[in-house]
Write a protein that holds these residues in place. Structure first.
Motif: not given
Ligand code: 0L1
Ligand code: MG
Length: 266
Positions: A14-34
């Protein structure tokens, strides 16, 4: 490695899908799930594509990434990665791209393979790939990582479908058997100035070697490539960023050219 918590995969989708749909950059997933593993990342990528399919997108092939030694060294990794192409990623040379579709796009020159027969296995060679390739064509892939500043680990970029955004294919399709794809030279220019040069050998020694790698990797999970698939080889040179009003042309020896222009945000 400790697996990610149950349900976290869908949250990441959902996080990556929304980032692409809203055209915004997000913090990488491994910050939260190393501890996100490569296997988990490919499973997330698959779910992300399935979500897009539910929204009407159609899977039409594969793309390879990190196929050059230079890019692997830059990322401190020793293997390539693959992601999926869907029909809504295909852009057309004669329709200027709207910059509003992107976050921070870059263009990279590649070779497109059109596959004429199903192929599956774990010992697939360059020759096997060439024997099922109907045509090859010049291509540009537009990558647009959803992560801040295009910075990520291997697991991050795999989960993000390998930064895939759009791709263009030139109009000249040629029988692969008549060419030496490793020796094909390429010049990519931006607004008439040479920006990158390269040759087919930059892709794992031969562009079909990256396709063979992908088929072998898919073979390990009981999958393969299918008749009609389009496969992007991986980049022949470094990617170049572009902005509104830029025109990019990739000119390949023997294969011809492929180009696009970008218009301002509408
Ligand atoms: O297609 C590619 O080579 C991109 C792979 C991911 C790395 C990147 O986004 O630069
Ligand atoms: Mg690429």
């Amino acid at each position: 490695m400790v697996p990610i918590a149950s349900g976290a995969d869908l949250e990441i989708v959902e996080y990556l899908f929304a980032a692409e749909k809203d055209r915004r950059e997000v913090v990488k997933v491994t910050e939260r799930y190393p501890n996100l593993s490569l296997k988990e990342a490919y499973a997330i990528q698959e779910k992300l594509i399935q979500k897009r399919e539910k929204g009407g997108a159609r899977r039409i092939g594969l793309k390879l990434g990190l196929t050059s030694k230079a890019k692997q060294e830059m990322m401190g990794v020793h293997e390539a990665i693959y992601g999926y192409l869907t029909d809504d990623m295909l852009a057309l040379e004669w329709e200027p791209l709207d910059f509003a579709q992107f976050i921070h796009p870059k263009a990279e020159p590649e070779i497109a393979f059109m596959i004429g027969e199903d192929l599956q296995g774990t010992n697939i060679t360059v020759e096997d790939v060439l024997s099922v390739t109907r045509y090859v064509a010049p291509a540009i892939e537009i990558i647009d990582s959803r992560y801040v500043n295009f910075k990520f680990t291997l697991a991050d970029v795999v989960a993000d479908n390998c930064s895939s955004s759009r791709f263009l294919i030139g109009s000249k399709w040629i029988c692969a058997k008549t060419l030496n794809l490793a020796e094909i030279g390429m010049v990519m220019s931006k607004n008439g100035e040479v920006a990158q040069t390269g040759s087919g050998a930059a892709v794992m020694g031969h562009p079909a070697a990256s396709v063979a790698w992908a088929v072998n990797k898919l073979g390990e999970i009981g999958k393969g490539i299918k008749k009609g698939d389009i496969i992007l080889s991986g980049a022949i040179s470094e990617a170049i960023p572009f902005e509104p009003h830029d025109t990019i042309v990739a000119q390949f020896a023997e294969l011809g050219s492929v180009s696009f222009s970008c218009k301002a945000r509408t």
